[in-house]
Scaffold this motif. Structure first.
Motif, mmCIF file in Angstrom:
data_model
loop_
_atom_site.group_PDB
_atom_site.id
_atom_site.type_symbol
_atom_site.label_atom_id
_atom_site.label_comp_id
_atom_site.label_asym_id
_atom_site.label_seq_id
_atom_site.Cartn_x
_atom_site.Cartn_y
_atom_site.Cartn_z
ATOM 1 N N LEU A 118 37.822 -23.821 -47.753
ATOM 2 C CA LEU A 118 36.981 -22.142 -46.500
ATOM 3 C C LEU A 118 35.857 -22.904 -46.242
ATOM 4 C CD1 LEU A 118 38.049 -18.890 -48.042
ATOM 5 C CD2 LEU A 118 35.317 -19.358 -47.163
ATOM 6 N N LYS A 119 34.798 -23.626 -47.494
ATOM 7 C CA LYS A 119 33.763 -23.888 -46.993
ATOM 8 C C LYS A 119 33.298 -24.574 -45.290
ATOM 9 C CE LYS A 119 32.832 -28.274 -49.552
ATOM 10 N NZ LYS A 119 32.376 -28.836 -50.473
ATOM 11 N N THR A 157 32.620 -20.117 -39.441
ATOM 12 C CA THR A 157 32.361 -18.390 -39.529
ATOM 13 C C THR A 157 32.859 -17.621 -38.894
ATOM 14 O OG1 THR A 157 29.793 -18.279 -38.898
ATOM 15 C CG2 THR A 157 30.354 -18.333 -40.934
ATOM 16 N N VAL A 171 42.809 -15.631 -49.201
ATOM 17 C CA VAL A 171 41.871 -16.963 -50.157
ATOM 18 C C VAL A 171 42.132 -16.326 -51.952
ATOM 19 C CG1 VAL A 171 39.248 -16.735 -50.596
ATOM 20 C CG2 VAL A 171 40.007 -16.178 -48.503
ATOM 21 N N ARG A 207 39.293 -18.149 -57.048
ATOM 22 C CA ARG A 207 38.350 -19.627 -56.858
ATOM 23 C C ARG A 207 38.258 -20.611 -58.145
ATOM 24 N NH1 ARG A 207 32.286 -18.056 -54.511
ATOM 25 N NH2 ARG A 207 31.740 -19.565 -53.035
ATOM 26 N N GLY A 223 31.517 -20.129 -49.740
ATOM 27 C CA GLY A 223 32.624 -20.881 -49.953
ATOM 28 C C GLY A 223 33.256 -21.800 -50.520
ATOM 29 N N ALA A 272 41.548 -20.744 -48.539
ATOM 30 C CA ALA A 272 41.508 -20.629 -46.554
ATOM 31 C C ALA A 272 42.982 -20.960 -46.684
ATOM 32 C CB ALA A 272 40.680 -20.628 -46.041
ATOM 33 N N ARG A 293 38.105 -13.833 -52.358
ATOM 34 C CA ARG A 293 37.584 -12.661 -50.684
ATOM 35 C C ARG A 293 36.430 -12.374 -50.145
ATOM 36 N NH1 ARG A 293 41.041 -12.148 -45.339
ATOM 37 N NH2 ARG A 293 42.450 -13.125 -46.810
ATOM 38 N N VAL A 339 32.844 -15.168 -51.061
ATOM 39 C CA VAL A 339 32.891 -15.644 -50.022
ATOM 40 C C VAL A 339 33.101 -14.575 -48.163
ATOM 41 C CG1 VAL A 339 34.452 -17.278 -50.497
ATOM 42 C CG2 VAL A 339 35.718 -15.762 -48.939
ATOM 43 N N THR A 340 33.059 -13.519 -48.350
ATOM 44 C CA THR A 340 32.872 -13.280 -47.313
ATOM 45 C C THR A 340 31.227 -12.664 -47.080
ATOM 46 O OG1 THR A 340 35.625 -12.070 -46.540
ATOM 47 C CG2 THR A 340 33.345 -10.681 -45.470
ATOM 48 N N ARG A 389 29.582 -16.179 -46.404
ATOM 49 C CA ARG A 389 29.379 -16.408 -44.996
ATOM 50 C C ARG A 389 29.150 -15.498 -43.994
ATOM 51 N NH1 ARG A 389 33.849 -19.808 -43.416
ATOM 52 N NH2 ARG A 389 34.717 -18.457 -41.879
#
Length: 320
Positions: free
Chosen positions: A81-82, A86, A97, A100, A200, A205, A228, A231-232, A235
């Motif tokens: 995801l990183k 964006t 997602v 983690r 992220g 993802a 989710r 990380v939202t 980001r």
């Protein structure tokens, strides 16, 4: 959903990408009852030997996978995801997602050394301006002298620099080493008080075509709501700073709890010059988000505070 053909999962060819895509494939088999086959795709980031900051960073590991999705060559794709830009394309949906992994960075050093035990003038390899900025800032503030050395390559290549004596240590993501079963090689798990991870980091993802509602609904079974929202928020901070995924920006959202009761979400962010001479590091807390918009708002709030403290001036040419 019918089971007449296997679902095609697009993945990068690296050992790490194949491992994490394999984990997702197993989970998808369980929730759909369908076979999943991995389709290996080479991205520009895999073939270019230039430093990520020089080739743009943003999207270099993602574009080829997304193109394969758009052309219908694969049914869904798995990304770190990183690595995701964006901005989300309208024709694709971020279906899941998953939970983690450890978001921290880790050190693999010669002689089993921890970061604070590195010798004077130690050469520390990393391909990340974010890591360079924070490691150098910490070293300067604690009377250490290190040299951060830009490196590229897969996990084997990077660890090889230490094994061959070319570097004293390298810094990698804990999640990647965990996914390929090499955590035992870590000599130090770096506290997030020393190095904040990339927005992220540690999360995956799972993406599919926006028009494939049935598949998106099935993949949504893999979604972890807290991951989710976290990380939202991270980001959202990155986007509001108008920084790409190769910029020297760190961010981490985590939960603040009183015993067993979760009270708030904390979001920490950092921006710095790679030499560590200037750093803007702030945090904010708020109610645990219950919606996408609330998570976005947390990131935007912190970015506004960081920009007011001069963060924008640290992400230019000097930082890269």
């Amino acid at each position: 959903m019918t089971a007449e053909r296997a679902l095609r999962l697009g993945t990068r060819r690296s050992k790490l990408a194949m491992a994490q895509s394999g984990h997702v494939a197993d989970a998808v088999r369980q929730v759909t009852g369908r076979e999943v086959e991995l389709v290996e795709i080479t991205t520009y980031g895999d073939t270019s030997r230039e430093h990520l900051a020089q080739i743009g960073g943003t999207g270099v590991f993602v574009t080829a996978l997304r193109d394969a999705l758009t052309r219908g060559e694969v049914d869904f794709a798995v990304h770190s995801l990183k690595d995701l830009p964006t901005a989300q394309p309208d024709d694709l949906t971020l279906a899941a997602v998953p939970l983690r992994e450890d978001p921290r960075d880790v050190l693999i050093a010669r002689d089993g050394l921890k970061f604070t035990e590195l010798p004077d003038g130690a050469r520390v390899g990393t391909g990340s301006p974010r890591r360079m900025a924070q490691l150098n800032a910490y070293a300067k503030s604690h009377g250490m002298r290190i040299e951060t050395v830009p490196i590229r390559g897969n996990i084997d290549t990077r660890i090889g620099f230490v094994e061959k004596g070319e570097l004293d240590a390298v810094v990698l993501a804990a999640a990647g080493l965990s996914r390929i079963g090499r955590t035992e090689e870590v000599t130090d798990f770096l506290s997030t008080d020393i190095v904040l991870p990339a927005p992220g980091q540690g999360a995956l993802a799972v993406e599919c075509a926006a028009t494939n509602g049935a598949l998106a609904a099935a993949l949504a079974e893999l979604d972890d709501p807290f991951t989710r929202f976290a990380v939202t928020a991270e980001r959202s901070l990155l986007a509001a700073l108008e920084a790409g995924c190769s910029a020297p920006v760190g961010a981490l959202a985590d939960l603040l709890a009183d015993g067993q009761i979760v009270k708030e979400m904390r979001l920490r962010g950092v921006v710095g010059t790679t030499d560590g001479s200037e750093l803007v590091q702030l945090s904010t807390t708020g109610p645990v988000p219950t919606s996408h918009d609330e998570a976005l708002a947390l990131g935007r709030e912190l970015s506004a505070e960081m920009l007011a403290k001069g963060a924008a001036g640290l992400m230019g040419e000097r930082a890269l």
